[in-house]
Design an enzyme around this catalytic site. Structure first.
Site, PDB file in Angstrom:
ATOM      1  N   THR A 196     -22.457  40.475  44.197  1.00 12.05           N
ATOM      2  CA  THR A 196     -21.955  41.615  44.949  1.00 12.05           C
ATOM      3  C   THR A 196     -23.105  42.139  45.794  1.00 12.05           C
ATOM      4  O   THR A 196     -24.261  41.987  45.421  1.00 12.05           O
ATOM      5  CB  THR A 196     -21.488  42.729  43.992  1.00 12.05           C
ATOM      6  OG1 THR A 196     -20.527  42.203  43.086  1.00 12.05           O
ATOM      7  CG2 THR A 196     -20.880  43.890  44.740  1.00 12.05           C
ATOM      8  N   VAL A 225      -9.100  40.484  41.240  1.00 14.40           N
ATOM      9  CA  VAL A 225      -9.820  41.549  41.921  1.00 14.40           C
ATOM     10  C   VAL A 225     -10.773  42.181  40.922  1.00 14.40           C
ATOM     11  O   VAL A 225     -10.381  42.513  39.804  1.00 14.40           O
ATOM     12  CB  VAL A 225      -8.858  42.614  42.482  1.00 14.40           C
ATOM     13  CG1 VAL A 225      -9.643  43.778  43.078  1.00 14.40           C
ATOM     14  CG2 VAL A 225      -7.939  42.002  43.529  1.00 14.40           C
ATOM     15  N   GLY A 250     -17.389  42.509  36.694  1.00 14.27           N
ATOM     16  CA  GLY A 250     -16.484  43.484  37.278  1.00 14.27           C
ATOM     17  C   GLY A 250     -15.524  44.119  36.307  1.00 14.27           C
ATOM     18  O   GLY A 250     -15.268  45.328  36.364  1.00 14.27           O
TER      19      GLY A 250
END
Length: 332
Positions: A196, A225, A250
């Site tokens: 990221t 996602v 995530g």
């Protein structure tokens, strides 16, 4: 007037000193310094924190060293799905896109959602159509490809799990077997890196902003996602507390609302920025298997850059000062 500050990250994970040559390390340091310098230029010219984080993340997306935009990792189907978000601390305005495949700079699409729609998050084809209507540049799938990312995916695609970007590269390096060349270095991005990028900034007017963007995790399930486009998980900004951009596993950042939790600890428990950031990274996230880190900045210019992995690509700059860059632990 405040002294403007900007900080960026380029992902965290298994970043071993043994797996990066001095030349490769220098490439990362140069890229980080150049991008922070560009953000400083925006702030020092009187630009807003929002403008600075948008520009910094756009440049991170354009740099093939990092897992966002050009240089994004591959899904299990051998494709690219990109996510991004942006948030303005002065009014809590936010915008995000997820699972987009043809937007050159997802952070620009996220900002368009924030400024030109009544929504916060658009996904897939709807996000792509909205971005096109609002003049955001598109790109063919091949634009996002880099040989290093493709080779990284080829090495791990037989695994049953997805891998963080820098961790994935380390996996690939460790499993070359008979194909390894004596003295060969690991790919620039380890196969298990939390891929990221992000930026936080404070402008001279005392306003904060944050932005986060990602290509996801290597070999991920199509349609997955992560935290990057989710306000409160991978990105958050409020002038009353802090601007935060996260990088890591995530799902753990989502389950703990990690970026917002930094702000909440400041608002409700009276923690300093450093205390709040460290509690989230070293105490809260590990409870749910969370690996990674974050960059956080408050309205007084205090900066925190904690991470619980071997490394995190990071840099910051204050006013006209020379940018500071770092990769490993024990560097600041």
């Amino acid at each position: 007037m405040n002294t403007p500050v900007i900080a960026i990250h380029g992902g965290a994970g298994t970043i071993s000193r043994d797996s990066l040559s001095a030349e490769e390390e220098a490439r990362y340091h140069r890229a980080l310094a150049d991008i922070v310098g560009a953000g400083q230029a925006v702030l020092n010219a009187g630009g807003s924190a929002l403008e600075a984080v948008t520009e910094a993340v756009r440049l991170l997306e354009d740099c093939p060293l990092f897992n966002a935009g050009h240089g994004a990792v591959y899904t299990s189907e051998g494709k690219h799905e990109l996510d991004a978000s942006v948030m303005n601390g002065v009014d809590l305005a936010a915008g995000a896109v997820a699972c987009v495949t043809n937007i050159r700079n997802p952070v620009l699409a996220a900002r368009a959602v924030m400024e030109k729609s009544e929504h916060v998050l658009l996904v897939g084809q709807g996000a792509e159509a909205f971005a096109a209507r609002n003049g955001v540049a598109t790109a063919e799938p091949g634009y996002f490809h880099t040989d290093a990312r493709h080779q990284q995916w080829l090495r791990v695609r037989g695994q049953s799990r997805a891998m963080l970007d820098h961790d994935a590269a380390s996996f690939a390096f460790a499993h070359k077997g008979d194909e390894a060349v004596k003295g060969e270095k690991a790919p620039i991005d380890p196969d298990n890196k939390f891929g990221t990028v992000g930026a936080v900034a404070l402008d001279r007017f005392g306003n904060l902003a944050a932005a986060t963007s990602t290509g996801g995790i290597t070999n991920k399930q199509p349609g997955r996602v992560g935290d990057s486009p989710l306000i409160g998980a991978g990105c958050y900004a409020s002038n009353s507390t802090a601007a935060v951009s996260a990088t890591g596993t995530g799902e753990a950042f989502m389950r703990t609302a990690a970026s917002y939790d930094v702000a909440a600890r400041m608002a409700y428990a009276g923690d300093t920025l450093q205390q709040a950031a460290e509690k989230v990274v070293f105490q809260l996230l590990p409870l749910v298997g969370g690996r990674g880190g974050l960059i956080a900045l408050d309205a007084q210019g205090n900066l925190a850059l904690p991470f619980n992995t071997e490394g995190m690509y990071r840099a910051y700059g204050r006013g006209e000062q020379t940018p500071v860059t770092a990769i490993y632990q024990a560097e600041q």
